[in-house]
Design an enzyme around this catalytic site. Structure first.
Site, PDB file in Angstrom:
ATOM      1  N   CYS A  83       0.862  -1.189   0.000  1.00 18.84           N
ATOM      2  CA  CYS A  83       0.000   0.000   0.000  1.00 18.84           C
ATOM      3  C   CYS A  83       0.896   1.236   0.000  1.00 18.84           C
ATOM      4  O   CYS A  83       1.237   1.761   1.073  1.00 18.84           O
ATOM      5  CB  CYS A  83      -0.923  -0.008   1.218  1.00 18.84           C
ATOM      6  SG  CYS A  83      -2.054   1.404   1.272  1.00 18.84           S
ATOM      7  N   PHE A  85       0.369   4.352  -0.659  1.00 15.73           N
ATOM      8  CA  PHE A  85      -0.266   5.510  -0.018  1.00 15.73           C
ATOM      9  C   PHE A  85       0.044   5.513   1.474  1.00 15.73           C
ATOM     10  O   PHE A  85       0.473   6.523   2.037  1.00 15.73           O
ATOM     11  CB  PHE A  85      -1.771   5.448  -0.267  1.00 15.73           C
ATOM     12  CG  PHE A  85      -2.554   6.625   0.249  1.00 15.73           C
ATOM     13  CD1 PHE A  85      -3.040   7.586  -0.621  1.00 15.73           C
ATOM     14  CD2 PHE A  85      -2.835   6.771   1.607  1.00 15.73           C
ATOM     15  CE1 PHE A  85      -3.785   8.672  -0.157  1.00 15.73           C
ATOM     16  CE2 PHE A  85      -3.557   7.848   2.087  1.00 15.73           C
ATOM     17  CZ  PHE A  85      -4.041   8.799   1.192  1.00 15.73           C
ATOM     18  N   CYS A  86      -0.171   4.376   2.138  1.00 17.38           N
ATOM     19  CA  CYS A  86       0.023   4.317   3.586  1.00 17.38           C
ATOM     20  C   CYS A  86       1.501   4.293   3.959  1.00 17.38           C
ATOM     21  O   CYS A  86       1.885   4.845   5.002  1.00 17.38           O
ATOM     22  CB  CYS A  86      -0.705   3.102   4.153  1.00 17.38           C
ATOM     23  SG  CYS A  86      -2.521   3.207   4.038  1.00 17.38           S
ATOM     24  N   VAL A  87       2.339   3.664   3.143  1.00 16.99           N
ATOM     25  CA  VAL A  87       3.779   3.705   3.399  1.00 16.99           C
ATOM     26  C   VAL A  87       4.261   5.151   3.418  1.00 16.99           C
ATOM     27  O   VAL A  87       4.986   5.586   4.327  1.00 16.99           O
ATOM     28  CB  VAL A  87       4.549   2.889   2.344  1.00 16.99           C
ATOM     29  CG1 VAL A  87       6.047   3.162   2.432  1.00 16.99           C
ATOM     30  CG2 VAL A  87       4.282   1.392   2.521  1.00 16.99           C
ATOM     31  N   HIS A  90       2.995   7.138   6.556  1.00 20.66           N
ATOM     32  CA  HIS A  90       3.667   6.864   7.828  1.00 20.66           C
ATOM     33  C   HIS A  90       5.129   7.280   7.807  1.00 20.66           C
ATOM     34  O   HIS A  90       5.711   7.526   8.876  1.00 20.66           O
ATOM     35  CB  HIS A  90       3.456   5.410   8.226  1.00 20.66           C
ATOM     36  CG  HIS A  90       2.028   5.147   8.573  1.00 20.66           C
ATOM     37  ND1 HIS A  90       1.464   5.577   9.756  1.00 20.66           N
ATOM     38  CD2 HIS A  90       1.023   4.583   7.861  1.00 20.66           C
ATOM     39  CE1 HIS A  90       0.174   5.263   9.765  1.00 20.66           C
ATOM     40  NE2 HIS A  90      -0.113   4.670   8.625  1.00 20.66           N
TER      41      HIS A  90
END
Length: 361
Positions: A83, A85-87, A90
């Site tokens: 993912c 986007f989430c990497v 964060h």
């Protein structure tokens, strides 16, 4: 963050009322962003939006454990689930914690210099494989398990929803790939990320589950009822499947395990024959493989955006449950142990329709 949804036209955050507005208010106060895409995409189903926010808030933001460590878990889970986007999100949030060097090492694909950080990151990455969380020892104090485990489970769910329904880029033009943008974004969120917030506030937004529904690993923290609420709301999507599809979907997911499927997608239902089952089965291991054609084959005039969100959430949560059930076995046994084949999947039936699954383990 601009909205870039793949298959839905989610309502404008400015028009939010009721529970949705309550979530956005807490997001602004405790996360630093009023309406990020990760949550706006869930807004057609307010109870699902609230439960997802509650699990993330009560674990990542205010749960037991170090915020940097929990950000590493979220990043590790997001890497394992592919993912981007989430990497990227964060990585920016690690800048917000003040861990700038660590954030940039990870952005370059390097291992953390600190061995404790590396072990936490790898624990998050391993958690995609059913049973991996039964292997010990934990790379954090046992008392912090509710925060770390809740974070891992929250992002196993969020990653799948985002990969299915939101574009890959955190910022337009992939601006988050620039070090200066990552650093500035983190600094803009730093005050909120480093501010203490009281546990339990997100539970006021939920239809509270019964006390006995909270999992044992949550240790009586607000993470437990938040997880139970997400289980209830996500599994309600089973009602959107044809009766003949419900059992085969669960059995197929129990057999698939954690690996990402090959491009050919062998063994997945065809679009025309079982379009709803196909969407659920894709959402669990490979939500990024859901295409316009898959959604078009499933959608009928009476199937609105909230139906698609609920169907994706069902598949996402069935994958989450495999991870959680292994964790629950380890906690019940008292010590992390080797995984046992065949027990995964039993926990999903606690508050879900009896016609879908059997009893709770």
């Amino acid at each position: 963050m601009s909205t870039r949804f793949r298959f839905t036209a989610s309502p404008s955050p400015r028009a939010a009322t009721g529970r949705v507005a309550g979530v956005y208010g807490q997001l602004a106060r405790d996360f630093g962003l009023r309406a990020p895409d990760t949550f706006v995409v869930l807004s057609p189903v307010p109870e699902l939006l609230a439960a997802t926010w509650a699990l993330m808030r009560e674990s990542l933001i205010v749960g037991p454990g170090d915020r940097t460590g929990k950000e590493l878990v979220a990043l590790g889970v997001s890497r394992a689930n592919r993912c981007p986007f989430c990497v990227d999100a964060h990585t920016v949030l690690l800048h917000a914690t003040g861990d700038h060097a660590l954030a940039e090492r990870l952005a370059r694909g390097e291992r953390p210099a600190d061995e404790a950080h590396a072990r936490v990151l790898e624990w998050g990455e391993r958690s995609r494989v059913p049973g991996a969380l039964e292997d010990g020892p934990y790379p954090f104090p046992r008392a912090h398990l509710p925060g770390y485990a809740g974070t891992a489970l929250a992002f196993h769910f969020i990653n799948r929803v985002v990969s299915a329904l939101v574009g890959e880029d955190l910022l337009p033009g992939r601006a988050q790939r620039l070090r200066a943008v990552r650093s500035l974004g983190g600094r803009a969120l730093a005050r909120t990320v480093r501010r203490s917030a009281p546990p339990g506030d997100a539970l006021t937004l939920l239809d509270r589950p019964a006390p006995g529904e909270a999992p044992a690993w949550a240790g009586g923290t607000p993470v437990g009822p938040a997880y139970a609420a997400l289980l209830r709301t996500a599994m309600a999507g089973a009602d959107l499947l044809d009766t003949d599809d419900q059992g085969p979907v669960v059995e197929a997911l129990l057999d698939r395990g954690g690996p990402h499927p090959p491009l050919a997608l062998p063994g997945f239902p065809g679009r025309r024959e079982r379009p709803g089952a196909r969407l659920v089965l894709l959402a669990a291991p490979a939500p990024y493989r859901i295409t316009d054609e898959d959604v078009a084959a499933w959608r009928r005039p009476d199937q609105t955006d909230d139906c698609l969100v609920r169907l994706v959430a069902l598949g996402a949560f069935l994958a989450v449950d495999r991870v959680e059930s292994a964790l629950g076995r380890a906690v019940r046994s008292g010590e992390p142990s080797r995984p046992s084949r065949g027990a995964a999947g039993t926990s999903v039936a606690r508050p879900v329709p009896g016609h879908l699954l059997g009893g709770h383990g």
